[in-house]
Design an enzyme around this catalytic site. Structure first.
Site, PDB file in Angstrom:
ATOM      1  N   HIS A   1     -78.361   4.305  14.670  1.00 45.74           N
ATOM      2  CA  HIS A   1     -79.382   4.678  15.653  1.00 45.74           C
ATOM      3  C   HIS A   1     -80.154   3.485  16.185  1.00 45.74           C
ATOM      4  O   HIS A   1     -81.248   3.627  16.718  1.00 45.74           O
ATOM      5  CB  HIS A   1     -80.370   5.704  15.084  1.00 45.74           C
ATOM      6  CG  HIS A   1     -79.696   6.927  14.555  1.00 45.74           C
ATOM      7  ND1 HIS A   1     -79.068   7.834  15.367  1.00 45.74           N
ATOM      8  CD2 HIS A   1     -79.516   7.374  13.289  1.00 45.74           C
ATOM      9  CE1 HIS A   1     -78.545   8.790  14.626  1.00 45.74           C
ATOM     10  NE2 HIS A   1     -78.792   8.533  13.359  1.00 45.74           N
TER      11      HIS A   1
ATOM     12  N   ARG B   1     -94.318  -0.597  25.538  1.00 45.61           N
ATOM     13  CA  ARG B   1     -94.268  -2.044  25.336  1.00 45.61           C
ATOM     14  C   ARG B   1     -93.049  -2.602  26.048  1.00 45.61           C
ATOM     15  O   ARG B   1     -92.253  -1.848  26.592  1.00 45.61           O
ATOM     16  CB  ARG B   1     -94.152  -2.347  23.844  1.00 45.61           C
ATOM     17  CG  ARG B   1     -92.984  -1.521  23.269  1.00 45.61           C
ATOM     18  CD  ARG B   1     -92.420  -2.000  22.002  1.00 45.61           C
ATOM     19  NE  ARG B   1     -91.581  -0.997  21.387  1.00 45.61           N
ATOM     20  CZ  ARG B   1     -90.265  -0.890  21.545  1.00 45.61           C
ATOM     21  NH1 ARG B   1     -89.620  -1.713  22.349  1.00 45.61           N
ATOM     22  NH2 ARG B   1     -89.573   0.057  20.932  1.00 45.61           N
TER      23      ARG B   1
ATOM     24  N   LYS C   1     -94.586  11.340  18.363  1.00 47.26           N
ATOM     25  CA  LYS C   1     -93.445  11.936  19.049  1.00 47.26           C
ATOM     26  C   LYS C   1     -93.714  13.403  19.370  1.00 47.26           C
ATOM     27  O   LYS C   1     -93.232  13.923  20.382  1.00 47.26           O
ATOM     28  CB  LYS C   1     -92.176  11.796  18.201  1.00 47.26           C
ATOM     29  CG  LYS C   1     -91.826  10.343  17.847  1.00 47.26           C
ATOM     30  CD  LYS C   1     -91.777   9.426  19.058  1.00 47.26           C
ATOM     31  CE  LYS C   1     -91.878   7.958  18.677  1.00 47.26           C
ATOM     32  NZ  LYS C   1     -92.210   7.069  19.796  1.00 47.26           N
TER      33      LYS C   1
ATOM     34  N   GLU D   1     -85.492  18.685  16.483  1.00 43.66           N
ATOM     35  CA  GLU D   1     -84.996  18.892  17.846  1.00 43.66           C
ATOM     36  C   GLU D   1     -83.577  19.442  17.775  1.00 43.66           C
ATOM     37  O   GLU D   1     -82.825  19.120  16.858  1.00 43.66           O
ATOM     38  CB  GLU D   1     -84.924  17.562  18.607  1.00 43.66           C
ATOM     39  CG  GLU D   1     -86.197  17.107  19.247  1.00 43.66           C
ATOM     40  CD  GLU D   1     -85.995  15.776  19.952  1.00 43.66           C
ATOM     41  OE1 GLU D   1     -86.995  15.184  20.335  1.00 43.66           O
ATOM     42  OE2 GLU D   1     -84.838  15.320  20.088  1.00 43.66           O
TER      43      GLU D   1
END
Lengths: 507, 167, 507, 167
Positions: A238, A295, A118, A203
């Site tokens: 999430h 994917r 990430k 973040e």
């Protein structure tokens, strides 16, 4: 260009079944692999060939790269389709498959590796001019370090994320400095368990965002198209549970910009095959790159229904080296599609997984209904794998019809033996805010289970209860012996009741 | 035939009269005409004054649980004998697991978040267990007091194992 | 304009279920009616309300107009949907429904009457300039009369048809004068039994025709649209079994002309609501009016999938008095759809009806598959009604994909308990002539069952047989007691076998 | 374990060896490795050298009928004892209804199109019956001679009633 004639599907459940179906329609042979508990699973029954690869725990079966590649070679497969989950985003697996002379149906190992980190993917996207959420691309180890970074991006609230992440694991929202130490520790520990990697990054928290993603498709000649968006904001823990195409709120102009940005992102990492660029969209419709999934997505059917395409077939064609048969200008959406994920979970007890044997199963059918299932009426839901049983997708000529159809279909769905997310999905679909498109990723936390309608004590329901009780006692039609073992039909003799009544009077 | 349906702490009588397979059922002041039929294993079709109910029976009487249109109803329906027994002996047939918190699936206990003697309210997290690679909160099914904690952190449990007893 | 809030469905089976589904999606309440043997049929279980209307024979239940209208009034229904078959094309029923103050979801009684008489409808169409097959519009009673007419239209071959006809009943092809007397007698007797009317008329036989029909939709304001065509040439005993949209061979120019002609035909009989104009199309693509069906067709789903519409919802809207929401220019087809009718019939024994209890049922699912079923896993297929169990429809982005998908789906279909037309459908779908679009209404007679592939004596199949036999004897896992009652597992004692062997040696 | 599968008039041996649930089966010169499992009532999954066969058993042994991919296979599979019995006594266990023509559904006989003593070939119409409002031809299931006609025109018959006996 090598024609693919036989595909090994390195997966199980609904996605393995879904891939097998497209292969059959292409006249491509299919090879299933299965763990010991999956001998009778639908993907094994439906494939042309099936081979055992080990015991139930996925670490010893569906994650066993060497064994899976050996089966592919022995069975004469030309290609391996990883589905999603398991080895789908494992660059080592993609590399080993290629090195064995097999086609990996997906992007290159290097692309998977870059996008799998990430932090690295954020860096690449920033350089390519793709908007990202303010934050760090460095791994965080200590609280002090985290604190410094948080100050540099304008303070709280922030989101902690696992660098190797996905599926919401390792994610923590932190709103105050006091919460930071515990959140960091919990996040690292969860990330380690889930991905074998405890790298966490930070973040800025985008408040009340929508999760909107763009499907892209790229061939080996550098031709890349974007295939509209999916709104996946309905999430619990999430994790996505309800998705739709198109978004209820995206103006065409923003859609076009997001699509172009997704193509830009795909080009920046040399993408080939089907992929998804996920964005957070804030209340002003600013969008920020979140991650790229290298994917097929769980929720790909909503795109298929609205665009009239088969993504798995396109994946196979691209993997063979064929040029994309789609031109951006010719891609046309029609109507609206919604997907509900049917999990074996108890939505009334914090979505706890619900294991057990399926006693009875009847799927919804009829106009505009698609069902992708990985279980059958004999299946056992075990603790070994993801509890996703099936995906129910409805199409309508507009969003309203798609919703009405989904409500109708959810009410037709019958599962005995485990608890499912069906009542939860039904409550969301019937919620006025959902119907009006007023929702973001906080929707479920804000409304579940408070949004459940009050069950009124209907006299008709009392009558039904009494009638069933009466049937049980009188007709004794317990063909499966099920009730008999749970309750002996009472045979009160007159004297006993009289005796009891006398006792009562004496009290 | 009379049955008793619990509402809160009280039991209300429901009268059932069988007229050649059609049931006339009185609930309070209302008289219903029912045609109940078994469709398959635990599925019933019940016509109530012509309204068609498709009923999935999740748990049989006396502590009945059934679903109509995905809505779950839980009702205690006693016959004459059971009603009298309960009045005399109290609630002899305890609701299975009502105060017993059992493992919903196999897994590993990570943390216990309450102590013996602590008062808990319905929905309050009692312990955290890991299963299917997720951390799952196990919450209190009723308001009550923690009577016994049967497990401890890092202990592996099987499905249906008793974890905590509430009262 | 009266809003429809509750609809009584005067039908059973798959079409009742299909109508209920659209009503639920429109939030319109549904009232089912049922005969004694249908108490547990899916349409009863799915409707909001359900009322008994009599014994099993349809003459005493589903054809009992007074009873059905009484139930509609008592239940507070606003409208009656007749489905297809039963009372759907009975002008008396349509009139009685209207006279009771209810909305009949279909055209006016007068339109039904005109189009119901094959002779009168031919006359009307001729006058409106719609091309019809050369022939008579007069009833034929005697052979000599018939002979004269046949000479006047250019001689044999001709087709005898029932004036009240439908479903192929009463139809006879006559190629020589010698065949005429017997054919006329047989046709009249069959017509009398099927329709209570032995009126027969004569048409010139169109050799090797395709049966192509145009779906139309008309509102009360005289706005009429045509909704592409369906090719229904695959028929057995003059009954459709496989249908598709669009036709594999129709050029756009011919399609446009047929569509315009269908609108013309609808206008000529003052048509309102959904209807179908059937044409025979000869080898040079000349088309001739055959008949107009004044109701929803069995095969309507292929149109729905290709055009992205819901015909039942549109029927209800039009019946309420709403203007059509469709403009001819805006109607767009996408891809291709095929329907296979799944009958409880034995295709290997001349399609004889196959009655019995369904032991097990598993329907095909997944991308591009729609299933409209009227039975469930507990259902009994009786002799009382049409043996249509379900309709399987597949959509593909082109005809080839729709066919491949249908083959895949037919192979997934599992029914135990009765014989079905599934193997027949599979053979047609796999036939090169069908795949290339080279077929007409003579296809089934010409190729079935000769087109069946030879079953080779595969050694693997022998091994499977031995393995099943072994499982049966050794594992004794006969959970349902089914095998036990059919075959006692043999327990040969050593002395008995020795004794038998000695007897053999003595022979 | 040896079974015998009929091919025409002859019986071919098939050897079955059970090695811990995996069957090694020899057919002629070929050795197969099979993993047969029961899925549900009459459904089996059989892996044959890795090839996955989903098998629906329509009729059990010895006159087995099963379906794979909608293709129906009918095989006679005898065990040792049955094989010997047949060799001695001839075909004692007659195929049910082979020469017996039975009503496939309830209905009304309209016409009989053959006479006793007439030679018929497979597929030839024997009689016409009306059922489900259709005229249905009942055809000869085998080549043979009409031995007995049990029904006559206008007679109502039930499902499975004997109509005609062939030889």
């Amino acid at each position: 260009m090598k024609r693919i004639r036989k595909v090994l599907i390195a997966n199980r459940g609904e996605i393995a079944v879904r891939i097998i179906r497209s292969c059959k329609e292409l006249d491509v042979s299919t090879v299933a692999v299965f763990s010991e508990v999956d001998r009778l699973s639908p993907h094994v029954l439906m494939a042309d060939e099936a081979y055992p690869i080990g015991p139930a725990p996925s670490s010893r079966s569906y994650l066993n790269m060497e064994k899976i590649i050996a089966v592919a070679l022995e069975s004469g497969a030309d290609a391996v389709h990883p589905g999603y989950g398991f080895l789908a985003e494992n660059p080592t697996f993609a590399r080993k498959v290629s090195e064995a002379g097999l086609i990996f149906i997906g992007p290159s190992a290097e692309t998977i590796r870059m996008m799998g980190s990430k932090t690295e993917s954020r860096k690449i996207m920033q350089e390519a001019g793709v908007p990202v959420v303010p934050g760090t691309t460095r791994a965080i180890k200590r609280v002090a370090e985290a604190q410094a970074i948080i100050e540099s991006i304008g303070g709280y609230p922030v989101m902690l994320k696992a660098a190797a992440g996905g599926g919401g694991k390792g994610m923590r929202i932190v709103r105050k400095a006091e919460e930071l130490p515990r959140a960091l520790e919990a996040g690292r520990s969860e990330a380690l368990k889930a991905f074998g990697d405890d790298t966490i990054y930070i973040e800025k928290l985008v408040e009340s965002p929508k999760h909107i993603e763009i499907q892209i498709l790229a061939d080996h000649e550098g031709h890349i198209v974007h295939l509209w968006e999916r709104d996946c904001s309905i999430q619990r823990r999430h994790q996505k549970v309800i998705e739709e195409c198109p978004s209820a709120i995206l103006p065409p102009e923003v859609r076009a910009r997001m699509g172009a940005t997704a193509v830009q992102a795909a080009r920046a990492c040399g993408y080939v095959n089907a992929g998804t660029v996920e964005f957070l969209v804030d209340e002003n419709l600013n969008f920020y790159f979140l991650e790229m999934n290298t994917r097929l997505q769980v929720e790909h059917p909503v795109t298929e229904m609205v665009l009239g395409i088969d993504l798995v077939k396109l994946q196979i064609q691209v993997a063979e080296g064929s040029p994309l048969p789609l031109r951006q200008e010719a891609i046309q959406a029609r109507g609206h599609a919604i997907e509900c994920r049917i999990y074996a979970e108890d939505p009334f007890h914090n979505f706890a997984p619900s294991t057990g044997r399926i006693q009875y199963l009847k799927h919804p059918e009829g106009p505009g209904v698609r069902l992708d299932s990985g279980i059958a009426s004999h299946s056992e839901i075990t603790m070994y794998y993801d509890p996703l049983m099936a995906k129910l997708i409805t199409w309508g000529s507009n969003r309203r019809e798609a919703i009405a159809r989904m409500i109708r279909a959810l009410k037709e769905y019958q599962v005995h033996g485990v608890r499912t997310t069906i009542p939860f999905c039904l409550a969301v679909l019937q919620h006025p805010d959902f119907q009006e498109g007023r929702f973001n990723t906080g929707f479920v936390d804000a409304c579940w289970p408070d949004c459940l309608p009050e069950v009124s004590g209907d006299e008709a329901v009392d009558a039904v209860a009494a009638a069933l009780r009466y049937l049980q006692e009188q007709q004794k039609v317990y063909q499966d012996g099920h009730f008999v073992s749970r309750e002996r039909p009472p045979q009160p003799s007159a004297w006993k009741i009289r005796g009891l009544k006398e006792m009562m009077r004496e009290r | 035939m009379v049955y008793y349906i619990r509402k809160g702490e009280a039991f209300f009588p429901v009268e059932v009269e069988d007229r050649n397979g059609i049931l006339w059922i009185r609930v309070g002041e209302t008289l219903f005409q029912l045609d109940p039929r078994r469709v398959a294993n635990e599925q019933y079709s019940v016509l109530v004054n012509g309204k068609s109910f498709f009923v999935e029976l999740v748990h049989p009487a006396p502590e009945m649980v059934f679903k109509i249109d995905q809505q779950e109803y839980a009702l205690t329906v006693l016959n004459e004998r059971q009603k009298i027994e309960r009045e005399i002996f109290g609630r002899t047939e305890r609701v299975h697991g009502h105060g017993e918190v059992r493992a919903p699936m196999p897994g590993l206990i990570l943390r216990v978040e309450v102590q013996v003697g602590e008062e808990v309210t319905i929905g309050q997290p009692l312990l955290i267990m890991e299963a299917m690679k997720m951390e799952n909160e196990i919450r209190a099914p009723i308001d009550g007091v923690v009577k016994e904690i049967v497990v401890e952190p890092h202990q592996a449990v099987e499905k249906e194992d008793l974890l905590i007893r509430l009262e």
